[in-house]
Write a protein that holds these residues in place. Structure first.
Motif, PDB file in Angstrom:
ATOM      1  N   ARG A  56     -13.117  15.680  -2.911  1.00 58.39           N
ATOM      2  CA  ARG A  56     -11.990  16.460  -3.461  1.00 58.39           C
ATOM      3  C   ARG A  56     -11.466  17.464  -2.435  1.00 58.39           C
ATOM      4  NH1 ARG A  56     -11.063  16.198  -8.804  1.00 58.39           N
ATOM      5  NH2 ARG A  56     -10.447  18.383  -8.986  1.00 58.39           N
ATOM      6  N   ILE A  57     -11.080  16.934  -1.299  1.00 60.35           N
ATOM      7  CA  ILE A  57     -10.567  17.754  -0.201  1.00 60.35           C
ATOM      8  C   ILE A  57      -9.082  18.042  -0.371  1.00 60.35           C
ATOM      9  CG2 ILE A  57     -10.185  17.835   2.306  1.00 60.35           C
ATOM     10  CD1 ILE A  57     -13.126  18.131   1.414  1.00 60.35           C
ATOM     11  N   LEU A  58      -8.281  17.013  -0.723  1.00 64.20           N
ATOM     12  CA  LEU A  58      -6.826  17.153  -0.752  1.00 64.20           C
ATOM     13  C   LEU A  58      -6.305  17.504  -2.143  1.00 64.20           C
ATOM     14  CD1 LEU A  58      -5.505  14.259   1.536  1.00 64.20           C
ATOM     15  CD2 LEU A  58      -5.355  16.713   1.941  1.00 64.20           C
ATOM     16  N   ASN A  59      -5.638  18.639  -2.252  1.00 64.30           N
ATOM     17  CA  ASN A  59      -4.971  19.067  -3.484  1.00 64.30           C
ATOM     18  C   ASN A  59      -5.829  18.850  -4.734  1.00 64.30           C
ATOM     19  OD1 ASN A  59      -2.555  20.336  -2.978  1.00 64.30           O
ATOM     20  ND2 ASN A  59      -1.345  18.464  -2.917  1.00 64.30           N
ATOM     21  N   PRO A  60      -7.077  19.258  -4.748  1.00 65.79           N
ATOM     22  CA  PRO A  60      -7.944  18.965  -5.886  1.00 65.79           C
ATOM     23  C   PRO A  60      -7.433  19.600  -7.187  1.00 65.79           C
ATOM     24  CG  PRO A  60      -8.931  20.644  -4.489  1.00 65.79           C
ATOM     25  CD  PRO A  60      -7.746  20.121  -3.741  1.00 65.79           C
ATOM     26  N   GLY A  61      -7.396  18.773  -8.235  1.00 66.88           N
ATOM     27  CA  GLY A  61      -7.019  19.264  -9.554  1.00 66.88           C
ATOM     28  C   GLY A  61      -5.538  19.353  -9.815  1.00 66.88           C
ATOM     29  N   ARG A  62      -4.699  19.015  -8.856  1.00 63.33           N
ATOM     30  CA  ARG A  62      -3.263  19.242  -9.017  1.00 63.33           C
ATOM     31  C   ARG A  62      -2.555  18.113  -9.769  1.00 63.33           C
ATOM     32  NH1 ARG A  62       0.965  20.875  -4.155  1.00 63.33           N
ATOM     33  NH2 ARG A  62       2.719  21.421  -5.503  1.00 63.33           N
ATOM     34  N   PHE A  63      -3.054  16.890  -9.631  1.00 63.44           N
ATOM     35  CA  PHE A  63      -2.344  15.734 -10.164  1.00 63.44           C
ATOM     36  C   PHE A  63      -2.847  15.403 -11.578  1.00 63.44           C
ATOM     37  CE2 PHE A  63      -0.978  11.109  -9.183  1.00 63.44           C
ATOM     38  CZ  PHE A  63       0.289  11.359  -9.669  1.00 63.44           C
ATOM     39  N   VAL A  64      -2.377  14.299 -12.127  1.00 59.73           N
ATOM     40  CA  VAL A  64      -2.668  13.919 -13.506  1.00 59.73           C
ATOM     41  C   VAL A  64      -4.168  13.858 -13.767  1.00 59.73           C
ATOM     42  CG1 VAL A  64      -0.531  12.620 -13.782  1.00 59.73           C
ATOM     43  CG2 VAL A  64      -2.558  11.457 -12.918  1.00 59.73           C
ATOM     44  N   GLY A  65      -4.570  14.320 -14.944  1.00 61.39           N
ATOM     45  CA  GLY A  65      -5.963  14.284 -15.316  1.00 61.39           C
ATOM     46  C   GLY A  65      -6.865  15.169 -14.480  1.00 61.39           C
ATOM     47  N   GLY A  66      -6.273  16.117 -13.733  1.00 64.08           N
ATOM     48  CA  GLY A  66      -7.075  17.016 -12.926  1.00 64.08           C
ATOM     49  C   GLY A  66      -7.643  16.394 -11.662  1.00 64.08           C
ATOM     50  N   ILE A  67      -7.047  15.287 -11.190  1.00 63.68           N
ATOM     51  CA  ILE A  67      -7.561  14.649  -9.961  1.00 63.68           C
ATOM     52  C   ILE A  67      -7.001  15.319  -8.719  1.00 63.68           C
ATOM     53  CG2 ILE A  67      -7.873  12.443 -11.138  1.00 63.68           C
ATOM     54  CD1 ILE A  67      -5.449  11.383  -9.727  1.00 63.68           C
ATOM     55  N   ILE A  90      -9.330   5.725  -8.183  1.00 61.05           N
ATOM     56  CA  ILE A  90      -8.808   5.649  -6.811  1.00 61.05           C
ATOM     57  C   ILE A  90      -9.077   6.961  -6.078  1.00 61.05           C
ATOM     58  CG2 ILE A  90      -6.699   5.447  -5.445  1.00 61.05           C
ATOM     59  CD1 ILE A  90      -5.621   3.573  -7.630  1.00 61.05           C
ATOM     60  N   LYS A  91      -8.838   8.078  -6.754  1.00 60.72           N
ATOM     61  CA  LYS A  91      -9.094   9.387  -6.149  1.00 60.72           C
ATOM     62  C   LYS A  91     -10.574   9.526  -5.768  1.00 60.72           C
ATOM     63  CE  LYS A  91      -8.554  13.893  -5.276  1.00 60.72           C
ATOM     64  NZ  LYS A  91      -7.847  14.416  -4.084  1.00 60.72           N
ATOM     65  N   GLU A  92     -11.470   9.128  -6.651  1.00 66.42           N
ATOM     66  CA  GLU A  92     -12.903   9.241  -6.389  1.00 66.42           C
ATOM     67  C   GLU A  92     -13.315   8.368  -5.203  1.00 66.42           C
ATOM     68  OE1 GLU A  92     -14.691   8.256 -10.075  1.00 66.42           O
ATOM     69  OE2 GLU A  92     -14.062  10.125 -11.070  1.00 66.42           O
ATOM     70  N   LYS A  93     -12.649   7.228  -5.051  1.00 65.58           N
ATOM     71  CA  LYS A  93     -12.969   6.329  -3.951  1.00 65.58           C
ATOM     72  C   LYS A  93     -12.465   6.862  -2.620  1.00 65.58           C
ATOM     73  CE  LYS A  93     -14.332   2.320  -2.235  1.00 65.58           C
ATOM     74  NZ  LYS A  93     -15.759   1.905  -2.220  1.00 65.58           N
ATOM     75  N   MET A 112       0.807  -1.221   0.000  1.00 62.47           N
ATOM     76  CA  MET A 112       0.000   0.000   0.000  1.00 62.47           C
ATOM     77  C   MET A 112       0.839   1.269   0.000  1.00 62.47           C
ATOM     78  SD  MET A 112      -3.359  -0.063  -0.096  1.00 62.47           S
ATOM     79  CE  MET A 112      -3.943   1.312   0.908  1.00 62.47           C
ATOM     80  N   ASN A 113       2.086   1.182   0.484  1.00 59.50           N
ATOM     81  CA  ASN A 113       2.945   2.371   0.477  1.00 59.50           C
ATOM     82  C   ASN A 113       3.050   2.968  -0.922  1.00 59.50           C
ATOM     83  OD1 ASN A 113       4.022   2.589   3.267  1.00 59.50           O
ATOM     84  ND2 ASN A 113       4.819   0.560   2.841  1.00 59.50           N
ATOM     85  N   LYS A 114       3.163   2.070  -1.904  1.00 63.37           N
ATOM     86  CA  LYS A 114       3.411   2.528  -3.269  1.00 63.37           C
ATOM     87  C   LYS A 114       2.227   3.288  -3.858  1.00 63.37           C
ATOM     88  CE  LYS A 114       6.999  -0.804  -4.529  1.00 63.37           C
ATOM     89  NZ  LYS A 114       7.294  -1.244  -3.176  1.00 63.37           N
ATOM     90  N   LEU A 115       1.047   3.099  -3.295  1.00 64.50           N
ATOM     91  CA  LEU A 115      -0.112   3.837  -3.777  1.00 64.50           C
ATOM     92  C   LEU A 115       0.045   5.337  -3.549  1.00 64.50           C
ATOM     93  CD1 LEU A 115      -3.059   3.812  -4.858  1.00 64.50           C
ATOM     94  CD2 LEU A 115      -3.809   3.517  -2.486  1.00 64.50           C
ATOM     95  N   PHE A 116       0.743   5.701  -2.483  1.00 65.26           N
ATOM     96  CA  PHE A 116       0.840   7.105  -2.087  1.00 65.26           C
ATOM     97  C   PHE A 116       2.124   7.766  -2.575  1.00 65.26           C
ATOM     98  CE2 PHE A 116      -1.897   4.901   0.877  1.00 65.26           C
ATOM     99  CZ  PHE A 116      -2.993   5.742   0.941  1.00 65.26           C
ATOM    100  N   ILE A 117       3.125   6.970  -2.957  1.00 66.22           N
ATOM    101  CA  ILE A 117       4.381   7.549  -3.445  1.00 66.22           C
ATOM    102  C   ILE A 117       4.137   8.212  -4.803  1.00 66.22           C
ATOM    103  CG2 ILE A 117       6.742   7.049  -4.184  1.00 66.22           C
ATOM    104  CD1 ILE A 117       6.689   4.655  -2.241  1.00 66.22           C
ATOM    105  N   GLY A 118       4.473   9.479  -4.915  1.00 68.68           N
ATOM    106  CA  GLY A 118       4.286  10.207  -6.164  1.00 68.68           C
ATOM    107  C   GLY A 118       2.871  10.672  -6.425  1.00 68.68           C
ATOM    108  N   SER A 119       1.968  10.541  -5.433  1.00 69.06           N
ATOM    109  CA  SER A 119       0.566  10.928  -5.646  1.00 69.06           C
ATOM    110  C   SER A 119       0.313  12.406  -5.366  1.00 69.06           C
ATOM    111  CB  SER A 119      -0.356  10.076  -4.766  1.00 69.06           C
ATOM    112  OG  SER A 119      -0.116  10.326  -3.395  1.00 69.06           O
ATOM    113  N   MET A 120       1.354  13.160  -5.064  1.00 67.93           N
ATOM    114  CA  MET A 120       1.274  14.613  -4.895  1.00 67.93           C
ATOM    115  C   MET A 120       0.294  15.031  -3.797  1.00 67.93           C
ATOM    116  SD  MET A 120       3.501  15.993  -6.838  1.00 67.93           S
ATOM    117  CE  MET A 120       2.984  17.696  -6.708  1.00 67.93           C
TER     118      MET A 120
END
Length: 453
Positions: A442-453, A434-437, A191-199
């Protein structure tokens, strides 16, 4: 469904003061739009995990948008995103919780700077093999969240190879634990890898555990230059076909090489370093020097010693732009260019030629063992159109190689017009799901990462 009533600044301040105290809440009344820094009406400074849980739970209940921040070096990374209500600064979440020298593990808080950690580990002759830029400001949480790395990735890898456990606060304030604080972990999904690089779009790190390594007993490097890039390409082929194991191998353009090594400003430079026992390092340096001699390539400098080699690599990393320090009246662009390792010289030639045609000053270095190149342009606002055209040329060329370009730093008003994360990839749909789940509001850094997530 009734529309959510947005809290006023005074209401947000009142609630946050109740959670962390008045000394840990700051109001920002900045005029104008900050180009390289995160901006929000308010900054909150939690000092313990419980406060982060409370803040995010409150934010989710009140639809308050939150941007986590470490040292601020990556503030201009990613899309500008949606308007942020508060910045969650982790500066006061700093320090080492536990260092098990015998087990080669360390647990630290997310606001701990990389330099602070390396100095503490160095007392025991150990280090964390991550070397992103600006280690005196870059925090562990920010490094992992951005997936940042440096030239040492050639030998040591990235954060994905060293983060073995973490505590993370979800956007709704729920605390989860991932991994285990042992080097030999059980099999299964990490699960660590899910959050690495997720901005910071999926959760906020409150604690990180890394496996670490002993500091190598010796290191050395060769700086190799030649006005003929074809000779350096041939040397690259020899190097890649050999059994040498560089700790870093970087193709550096003439402008940057001249500042670091005093070489001719037009000539590219290869910097190749090794870290191991002294006998092994000297053997590899001598082997490479003989290869240079056989090709008629000049060795500009031979660096011996661990501290001396690290100092040269430090100088290479620290030329990269830092969001924390760029004045708003300067136009600075930093691009990460991802390609096959054999294509790094071609990437250099393409972006250098395009910069020369547009009259733009370019700093470039590319990893011959990683395929990660970084190009930086420091220009004037009057050159904005030339910068746009240079970026399009770079993106197009990388696309022709089936590579991609990612803009790591740019002024806010340019990022609104740029495809910061490059062409859409197949995994973006999965990441959006994953973001939607995890963060449906959209509380954390909304729109900042790939595809506007």
């Amino acid at each position: 469904m009734p529309e959510t009533v947005k809290l006023t600044t005074d209401e947000m301040k009142r609630d946050l003061v109740g959670m962390v105290g008045p000394e840990n809440v700051a109001i920002r009344n900045e005029e104008g739009e900050r180009q390289y820094r995160l901006h929000a009406p308010m900054v909150v400074f939690p000092s313990e995990e419980r406060e982060i849980e409370q803040i995010l739970s409150w934010a989710a209940s009140n639809h308050v948008r939150v941007a986590p921040q470490g040292g601020g070096t990556k503030d201009a990374y990613g899309h500008p995103g949606d308007e942020i209500d508060i910045i969650l600064s982790l500066k006061k979440m700093s320090g080492i919780i536990h260092h098990s020298a015998g087990d080669l593990t360390v647990t630290a808080l997310p606001g701990t700077t990389l330099r602070e950690l390396q100095q503490a580990l160095g007392v025991e002759g150990q280090f964390l093999p991550l070397d992103p830029a600006w280690e005196e400001q870059a925090t562990l949480g920010g490094i992992v969240a951005a997936g940042a790395s440096g030239p040492g990735r050639a030998m040591y890898g990235s954060a994905r190879d060293y983060l073995i456990a973490s505590r993370i606060c979800y956007p709704d304030g729920t605390l989860i634990r991932t991994g285990a604080k042992v080097v030999k972990n059980v099999a299964g999904y990490d699960m660590n890898k899910l959050f690495i690089g997720s901005m910071g779009t999926l959760g906020v790190f409150t604690e990180l555990t890394f496996k670490i390594r002993p500091i190598p007993p010796y290191a050395g490097a060769l700086a190799i230059g030649d006005p003929d890039p074809l000779k350096l390409r041939k040397l690259q082929e020899i190097l890649l076909d050999s059994q040498l194991e560089p700790s870093a191998a970087e193709w550096i353009n003439g402008r940057l090489g001249a500042r670091i090594f005093g070489s001719s400003a037009g000539d590219p430079v290869l910097l190749v370093s090794f870290e191991d026992v002294e006998r092994s390092v000297r053997f590899q340096l001598n082997w490479l020097q003989n290869a240079c001699n056989s090709l008629g390539v000049t060795v500009l400098e031979r660096i011996s010693g661990y501290k001396e080699t690290r100092a040269v690599l430090f100088g290479l990393r620290e030329h990269l732009p830092n969001s924390h320090d760029i004045p708003d009246d300067k136009l600075v662009i930093g691009v990460k260019l991802l390609s096959m390792i054999a294509e790094v010289p071609a990437v250099y030639e393409a972006v250098q030629q395009a910069a020369d045609e547009k009259g733009l000053p370019l700093d470039f270095h590319g990893g011959l063992y990683t395929g990660i190149s970084r190009a930086t342009v420091r220009a004037e606002w009057g050159q904005q159109q030339a910068v746009f055209e240079w970026l399009r040329t770079a993106e197009s060329f990388l696309g022709s190689l089936n590579g991609r370009s990612v803009i790591e730093i740019a002024p806010r008003k340019m990022r609104t017009k740029l495809n910061v994360w490059g062409a859409e990839a197949e995994d973006w749909k999965l990441m959006k799901g994953i973001k939607e789940k995890i963060d449906p509001k959209r509380i954390l850094n909304p729109g900042r990462f790939v595809g506007g997530i």
